[in-house]
Scaffold this motif. Structure first.
Motif, short mmCIF file in Angstrom:
data_model
loop_
_atom_site.label_atom_id
_atom_site.label_comp_id
_atom_site.label_asym_id
_atom_site.label_seq_id
_atom_site.Cartn_x
_atom_site.Cartn_y
_atom_site.Cartn_z
N CYS A 187 0.86 -1.19 0.00
CA CYS A 187 0.00 0.00 0.00
C CYS A 187 0.89 1.24 0.00
O CYS A 187 0.64 2.21 0.70
CB CYS A 187 -0.97 0.00 1.18
SG CYS A 187 -0.21 -0.15 2.81
N SER A 188 1.93 1.18 -0.82
CA SER A 188 2.83 2.31 -1.01
C SER A 188 2.75 2.79 -2.45
O SER A 188 2.35 2.04 -3.35
CB SER A 188 4.28 1.90 -0.70
OG SER A 188 5.17 2.97 -1.00
N ILE A 189 3.14 4.05 -2.66
CA ILE A 189 3.15 4.62 -4.01
C ILE A 189 4.58 4.84 -4.50
O ILE A 189 4.78 5.35 -5.61
CB ILE A 189 2.39 5.95 -4.05
CG1 ILE A 189 2.92 6.89 -2.97
CG2 ILE A 189 0.88 5.71 -3.88
CD1 ILE A 189 2.33 8.29 -2.99
N LEU A 190 5.56 4.44 -3.70
CA LEU A 190 6.96 4.68 -4.06
C LEU A 190 7.52 3.57 -4.94
O LEU A 190 7.50 2.40 -4.53
CB LEU A 190 7.82 4.81 -2.80
CG LEU A 190 7.51 5.95 -1.84
CD1 LEU A 190 8.44 5.89 -0.63
CD2 LEU A 190 7.60 7.31 -2.53
N PRO A 191 8.06 3.88 -6.10
CA PRO A 191 8.68 2.85 -6.94
C PRO A 191 9.77 2.07 -6.23
O PRO A 191 9.97 0.88 -6.51
CB PRO A 191 9.24 3.67 -8.11
CG PRO A 191 8.36 4.86 -8.20
CD PRO A 191 8.00 5.20 -6.78
N SER A 192 10.49 2.70 -5.30
CA SER A 192 11.56 1.99 -4.60
C SER A 192 11.03 0.86 -3.72
O SER A 192 11.76 -0.08 -3.40
CB SER A 192 12.38 2.96 -3.75
OG SER A 192 11.58 3.58 -2.76
N GLU A 193 9.77 0.94 -3.34
CA GLU A 193 9.15 -0.14 -2.57
C GLU A 193 8.39 -1.11 -3.47
O GLU A 193 8.01 -2.19 -3.01
CB GLU A 193 8.16 0.43 -1.55
CG GLU A 193 8.77 1.25 -0.45
CD GLU A 193 7.75 1.65 0.58
OE1 GLU A 193 7.40 0.80 1.43
OE2 GLU A 193 7.27 2.80 0.53
N ASN A 194 8.23 -0.74 -4.71
CA ASN A 194 7.37 -1.49 -5.62
C ASN A 194 8.13 -2.08 -6.80
O ASN A 194 8.72 -3.14 -6.70
CB ASN A 194 6.21 -0.58 -6.08
CG ASN A 194 5.35 -0.12 -4.91
OD1 ASN A 194 5.25 -0.80 -3.89
ND2 ASN A 194 4.74 1.04 -5.04
N GLU A 195 8.15 -1.37 -7.92
CA GLU A 195 8.80 -1.89 -9.12
C GLU A 195 10.27 -2.25 -8.88
O GLU A 195 10.75 -3.27 -9.37
CB GLU A 195 8.72 -0.85 -10.26
CG GLU A 195 7.32 -0.54 -10.73
CD GLU A 195 6.72 0.68 -10.05
OE1 GLU A 195 5.92 1.38 -10.69
OE2 GLU A 195 7.06 0.93 -8.87
N LYS A 196 10.95 -1.39 -8.13
CA LYS A 196 12.38 -1.62 -7.90
C LYS A 196 12.61 -2.89 -7.09
O LYS A 196 13.60 -3.59 -7.30
CB LYS A 196 13.00 -0.43 -7.19
CG LYS A 196 12.94 0.88 -7.98
CD LYS A 196 13.72 0.79 -9.27
CE LYS A 196 13.71 2.11 -10.02
NZ LYS A 196 14.41 2.02 -11.34
N GLN A 197 11.70 -3.18 -6.17
CA GLN A 197 11.85 -4.41 -5.38
C GLN A 197 11.67 -5.64 -6.26
O GLN A 197 12.39 -6.64 -6.12
CB GLN A 197 10.82 -4.43 -4.23
CG GLN A 197 11.09 -3.41 -3.15
CD GLN A 197 12.27 -3.79 -2.28
OE1 GLN A 197 13.16 -4.53 -2.66
NE2 GLN A 197 12.29 -3.27 -1.06
N VAL A 198 10.70 -5.58 -7.16
CA VAL A 198 10.46 -6.71 -8.06
C VAL A 198 11.66 -6.90 -9.00
O VAL A 198 12.11 -8.02 -9.24
CB VAL A 198 9.16 -6.50 -8.86
CG1 VAL A 198 9.00 -7.57 -9.95
CG2 VAL A 198 7.95 -6.52 -7.93
N GLU A 199 12.18 -5.80 -9.51
CA GLU A 199 13.35 -5.86 -10.39
C GLU A 199 14.54 -6.48 -9.67
O GLU A 199 15.26 -7.34 -10.22
CB GLU A 199 13.71 -4.46 -10.89
CG GLU A 199 12.71 -3.87 -11.87
CD GLU A 199 13.01 -2.41 -12.19
OE1 GLU A 199 14.10 -1.92 -11.77
OE2 GLU A 199 12.17 -1.76 -12.82
#
Length: 403
Positions: free
Chosen positions: A353-365
């Motif tokens: 439930c975050s909007i930060l790419p560093s918690e989202n897309e970057k974690q998956v990458e």
């Protein structure tokens, strides 16, 4: 608008607990609301909503009144005065509001509103982080996250359907609206305490934001599957999965907090969800036993919670840069560790439930480039933003294990 002294006194007392004693806003408000049983729903709503509004705009209001980091009683009453004035109401003729400079409040508001950190009332470090990660989207999103969140229900399809629930709620005095993008959702037209309804007692619905309702379906759950909800908490998404799986198969709901799992059991009983098994995470053995055995894994990861600021506005003042860095480490550790439970051709959904790419897309990458993620493929991902969809901010990514 007519104001009542006892209700604003209750608001001041709640603000004292939140700002000076470090209490969480929801807990402080609930404690205050128990003070007087004579308060009706309108009174209780006024206290809660006024308190949340002032917490939401803490930095702006504090700057207007010139208060320090510790708020005395006079400061807190002055914050409520700012709230009243900026909403276009006349101040009551009470002692606490004598000599309030109404014109100065309006002038100071106009002056400060040109700066985003005051207009949307956010710490400097958070504004810098938001701009760095989201660019032009940040100003739109933080503005939307300062709006009051709607109350959204999810019909429990184990016991009811959308049309029947809608009719039952109308009979109990609550009108709702459906939404084409959220097939199980009903949005309350007016805020109300729906926990007192017979429909809730009978387990016909759960209160769950529309954005959150997108996550369980992202797993593509089917009856008979074995699913692990690895950070289940009180089980909102486990309950949704149980309904989608028609109580068939197995859902293992895990968490590190026994109290949350206890609450999940209580909610599951009310919902009639019988295929949920709770397990406490007390060692790494809990995960090792499930290696390669699960059809689907949901990682609803711990995060900054920036996507749900509308519901938890005090989080802006409790968050720190250090915490966000720590939580990103935890997110990656969970991905690395729990992903081993997914069997070949199984599904992993990572959500926050975050909007930060560093918690989202970057974690998956980062996960996909690691040894643990080498056998996975990213199938699809989705961002939900409050300024775009009108609900809480969420991220979800669906990965398929190929090897």
């Amino acid at each position: 608008m007519r104001f009542h002294h006892n209700l604003l006194q209750a608001t001041v007392d709640a603000l004292h607990q939140i700002f000076n004693e470090g209490k969480y806003a929801d807990q402080a408000i609930q404690r205050i609301l128990k003070r007087d049983t004579r308060w009706g729903s309108r009174d209780r709503g006024f206290i809660a909503e006024t308190t949340y509004d002032i917490v939401r705009y803490k930095r702006l209001y504090t700057e207007i009144v010139g208060a320090g980091t510790v708020y005395n009683s006079r400061d807190l009453w002055r914050l409520t005065a700012v709230w009243i004035v900026l909403r276009g109401h006349a101040l009551p003729a009470w002692e606490e509001y004598y000599n309030t400079p109404v014109r100065r409040i309006k002038g100071k508001f106009d002056e400060l509103s040109s700066q985003l950190v005051y207009k949307e009332s956010i710490p400097d470090w958070l504004n810098e982080l938001g701009q760095k990660e989201l660019g032009d989207l940040w100003a739109k999103e933080i503005a939307a996250l300062n709006n009051q969140a709607p109350v959204v229900l999810r019909v429990n399809t184990l016991k009811s359907d959308l049309k029947t629930l809608k009719e039952k709620l109308i009979a109990e005095g609550h009108s709702t609206t459906t939404h084409d993008d959220f097939p199980d959702a009903l949005i309350l037209n007016e805020r109300a305490n729906v926990f007192k309804t017979d429909a809730f007692s009978d387990g016909l619905f759960e209160v769950q934001d529309a954005g959150s309702q997108k996550i369980a379906p992202y797993l593509n759950p089917e009856p008979g599957m074995r699913v692990l909800d690895s950070c289940a908490g009180a089980g909102g998404k486990s309950l949704h999965l149980a309904a989608m799986m028609e109580n068939k198969g197995q859902i293992i709901a895990m968490d590190i907090y026994p109290s949350k799992l206890k609450e999940l059991k209580r909610r599951a009983k009310r919902a009639g969800a019988h295929n949920i098994e709770t397990r406490l995470i007390d060692s790494t053995k809990a995960i090792k036993k499930l290696a390669g055995k699960m059809d689907a894994l949901l990682i609803d990861a711990p995060c900054s919670g920036l996507g749900v600021l509308r519901r938890n506005p005090d989080a802006k003042w409790k968050l720190t840069p250090e915490f966000i860095e720590e939580i990103k480490t935890t997110q990656q550790e969970i991905l690395q560790s729990y992903s081993r439970v997914v069997k070949k051709d199984g599904t992993l959904v990572y959500a926050t439930c975050s909007i930060l790419p560093s918690e989202n897309e970057k974690q998956v990458e980062q996960f996909l480039s690691s040894e643990a993620g080498a056998g996975f493929e990213l199938q699809e991902s989705q961002n939900m933003y409050a300024h775009r969809e009108g609900f809480d901010g969420f991220y979800m990514a669906r990965l398929i294990k190929k090897d």
